[in-house]
Design a protein around this motif. Structure first.
Motif, PDB file in Angstrom:
ATOM      1  N   VAL A  65     -34.282  35.998   4.615  1.00 32.45           N
ATOM      2  CA  VAL A  65     -33.246  35.914   3.586  1.00 32.45           C
ATOM      3  C   VAL A  65     -32.155  34.928   4.003  1.00 32.45           C
ATOM      4  O   VAL A  65     -31.795  34.024   3.246  1.00 32.45           O
ATOM      5  N   VAL A  66     -31.613  35.103   5.197  1.00 34.76           N
ATOM      6  CA  VAL A  66     -30.491  34.268   5.628  1.00 34.76           C
ATOM      7  C   VAL A  66     -30.909  32.812   5.783  1.00 34.76           C
ATOM      8  O   VAL A  66     -30.126  31.906   5.488  1.00 34.76           O
ATOM      9  N   SER A  67     -32.138  32.562   6.188  1.00 32.81           N
ATOM     10  CA  SER A  67     -32.585  31.174   6.361  1.00 32.81           C
ATOM     11  C   SER A  67     -32.619  30.410   5.037  1.00 32.81           C
ATOM     12  O   SER A  67     -32.610  29.182   5.025  1.00 32.81           O
ATOM     13  N   SER A  68     -32.618  31.132   3.923  1.00 32.25           N
ATOM     14  CA  SER A  68     -32.640  30.474   2.616  1.00 32.25           C
ATOM     15  C   SER A  68     -31.225  30.139   2.117  1.00 32.25           C
ATOM     16  O   SER A  68     -31.079  29.467   1.102  1.00 32.25           O
ATOM     17  N   LEU A  69     -30.212  30.609   2.819  1.00 28.13           N
ATOM     18  CA  LEU A  69     -28.829  30.337   2.431  1.00 28.13           C
ATOM     19  C   LEU A  69     -28.400  28.942   2.880  1.00 28.13           C
ATOM     20  O   LEU A  69     -28.983  28.379   3.815  1.00 28.13           O
ATOM     21  N   PRO A  70     -27.354  28.406   2.273  1.00 29.01           N
ATOM     22  CA  PRO A  70     -26.825  27.119   2.742  1.00 29.01           C
ATOM     23  C   PRO A  70     -26.370  27.231   4.202  1.00 29.01           C
ATOM     24  O   PRO A  70     -25.917  28.313   4.627  1.00 29.01           O
ATOM     25  N   PRO A  71     -26.481  26.158   4.987  1.00 29.79           N
ATOM     26  CA  PRO A  71     -26.122  26.210   6.413  1.00 29.79           C
ATOM     27  C   PRO A  71     -24.721  26.767   6.690  1.00 29.79           C
ATOM     28  O   PRO A  71     -24.545  27.528   7.634  1.00 29.79           O
ATOM     29  N   SER A  72     -23.747  26.429   5.889  1.00 31.94           N
ATOM     30  CA  SER A  72     -22.391  26.931   6.142  1.00 31.94           C
ATOM     31  C   SER A  72     -22.331  28.450   5.981  1.00 31.94           C
ATOM     32  O   SER A  72     -21.602  29.126   6.715  1.00 31.94           O
ATOM     33  N   TRP A  73     -23.073  29.000   5.035  1.00 27.39           N
ATOM     34  CA  TRP A  73     -23.113  30.450   4.845  1.00 27.39           C
ATOM     35  C   TRP A  73     -23.810  31.132   6.024  1.00 27.39           C
ATOM     36  O   TRP A  73     -23.414  32.215   6.440  1.00 27.39           O
ATOM     37  N   ARG A  74     -24.871  30.495   6.519  1.00 25.33           N
ATOM     38  CA  ARG A  74     -25.588  31.056   7.671  1.00 25.33           C
ATOM     39  C   ARG A  74     -24.664  31.156   8.884  1.00 25.33           C
ATOM     40  O   ARG A  74     -24.627  32.174   9.563  1.00 25.33           O
ATOM     41  N   ARG A  75     -23.937  30.065   9.135  1.00 25.98           N
ATOM     42  CA  ARG A  75     -23.018  30.053  10.285  1.00 25.98           C
ATOM     43  C   ARG A  75     -21.903  31.080  10.099  1.00 25.98           C
ATOM     44  O   ARG A  75     -21.517  31.771  11.043  1.00 25.98           O
ATOM     45  N   ALA A  76     -21.389  31.196   8.880  1.00 20.29           N
ATOM     46  CA  ALA A  76     -20.331  32.173   8.599  1.00 20.29           C
ATOM     47  C   ALA A  76     -20.846  33.601   8.806  1.00 20.29           C
ATOM     48  O   ALA A  76     -20.122  34.456   9.332  1.00 20.29           O
ATOM     49  N   PHE A  77     -22.081  33.847   8.410  1.00 22.45           N
ATOM     50  CA  PHE A  77     -22.689  35.168   8.594  1.00 22.45           C
ATOM     51  C   PHE A  77     -22.730  35.523  10.081  1.00 22.45           C
ATOM     52  O   PHE A  77     -22.302  36.610  10.490  1.00 22.45           O
ATOM     53  N   ALA A  78     -23.225  34.606  10.909  1.00 23.42           N
ATOM     54  CA  ALA A  78     -23.314  34.851  12.352  1.00 23.42           C
ATOM     55  C   ALA A  78     -21.922  34.998  12.962  1.00 23.42           C
ATOM     56  O   ALA A  78     -21.701  35.863  13.822  1.00 23.42           O
ATOM     57  N   ALA A  79     -20.960  34.197  12.518  1.00 26.15           N
ATOM     58  CA  ALA A  79     -19.594  34.292  13.036  1.00 26.15           C
ATOM     59  C   ALA A  79     -18.980  35.650  12.682  1.00 26.15           C
ATOM     60  O   ALA A  79     -18.292  36.266  13.505  1.00 26.15           O
ATOM     61  N   GLY A  80     -19.244  36.112  11.459  1.00 30.50           N
ATOM     62  CA  GLY A  80     -18.757  37.427  11.057  1.00 30.50           C
ATOM     63  C   GLY A  80     -19.340  38.534  11.915  1.00 30.50           C
ATOM     64  O   GLY A  80     -18.637  39.466  12.320  1.00 30.50           O
ATOM     65  N   LEU A  81     -20.615  38.436  12.205  1.00 31.27           N
ATOM     66  CA  LEU A  81     -21.245  39.432  13.073  1.00 31.27           C
ATOM     67  C   LEU A  81     -20.662  39.366  14.488  1.00 31.27           C
ATOM     68  O   LEU A  81     -20.415  40.404  15.108  1.00 31.27           O
ATOM     69  N   ASP A  82     -20.427  38.157  14.986  1.00 32.32           N
ATOM     70  CA  ASP A  82     -19.818  38.020  16.314  1.00 32.32           C
ATOM     71  C   ASP A  82     -18.438  38.679  16.358  1.00 32.32           C
ATOM     72  O   ASP A  82     -18.069  39.298  17.354  1.00 32.32           O
ATOM     73  N   MET A  83     -17.669  38.547  15.275  1.00 35.00           N
ATOM     74  CA  MET A  83     -16.337  39.173  15.225  1.00 35.00           C
ATOM     75  C   MET A  83     -16.440  40.692  15.244  1.00 35.00           C
ATOM     76  O   MET A  83     -15.488  41.365  15.628  1.00 35.00           O
ATOM     77  N   ALA A  84     -17.580  41.221  14.854  1.00 31.04           N
ATOM     78  CA  ALA A  84     -17.779  42.672  14.824  1.00 31.04           C
ATOM     79  C   ALA A  84     -18.439  43.193  16.101  1.00 31.04           C
ATOM     80  O   ALA A  84     -18.998  44.294  16.107  1.00 31.04           O
TER      81      ALA A  84
END
Length: 177
Positions: A65-84
């Motif tokens: 699912v995430v690999s189908s998102l735009p690259p900026s969204w993918r990076r934001a997703f991982a950054a959000g998880l890192d913050m958690a």
């Protein structure tokens, strides 16, 4: 079978044999003893090792699912998880402690066998293109998560995680060869 798939399945089988051997040979006091370098008992750590394979089953569709998102969204997703990371660490610790009461020494070997069987079956149906699908990962969550991981990395992750934690067991036993 191509080398990656063959090695992955071989590693899954080895981990299954090792877990079964440890559980068959460990005493109750061995399993209740604190592990080396973690706050878990050996039994809780063994479950956490099994959980690494269980989480792969969840990560595979997530990467798709995430690999189908735009690259900026993918990076934001991982950054959000890192913050958690803080809450993740708490859930990871207490979740493994609680789950080890359900998937205890009597049930975790069977759970690993079923999980590995499902992962192996799924791996056999992956195409080279699907194995190459990737997404950014929260690198603070686990020492084996990298900034970008392909499905092939996810399949391999479970055994890397298993082997890392196997060195922290204080069972006084060695798994079967």
């Amino acid at each position: 079978m191509e080398p990656f798939r063959e090695q992955t399945v071989t590693d899954y089988s080895r981990a299954t044999r090792e877990l079964k051997g440890w559980l068959e040979n460990a005493t109750t006091s061995d399993l209740q003893r604190k592990s080396n370098g973690t706050r878990w008992t050996n039994e809780e750590l063994l479950f956490h090792m099994v959980f690494g394979y269980m989480i792969v089953r969840t990560l595979l569709p997530l990467v798709r699912v995430v690999s189908s998102l735009p690259p900026s969204w993918r990076r934001a997703f991982a950054a959000g998880l890192d913050m958690a990371t803080g809450p993740f660490d708490v859930v990871n610790y207490w979740g493994s402690r609680a789950a080890a009461m359900v998937y205890n020494r009597h049930r975790m070997s069977r759970k690993l066998e079923k999980t590995v069987t499902a992962l192996t079956r799924r791996l056999q149906h992956e195409s080279p293109a699907s194995l190459a699908m990737s997404m950014p990962f929260p690198t603070r969550w686990d020492p084996f998560f990298t900034a970008d991981m392909a499905l092939s990395d996810i399949y391999s992750y479970a055994t890397l995680h298993f082997d890392f934690h196997a060195k922290q067991l204080s069972l006084g036993l060695s798994g079967p060869e």
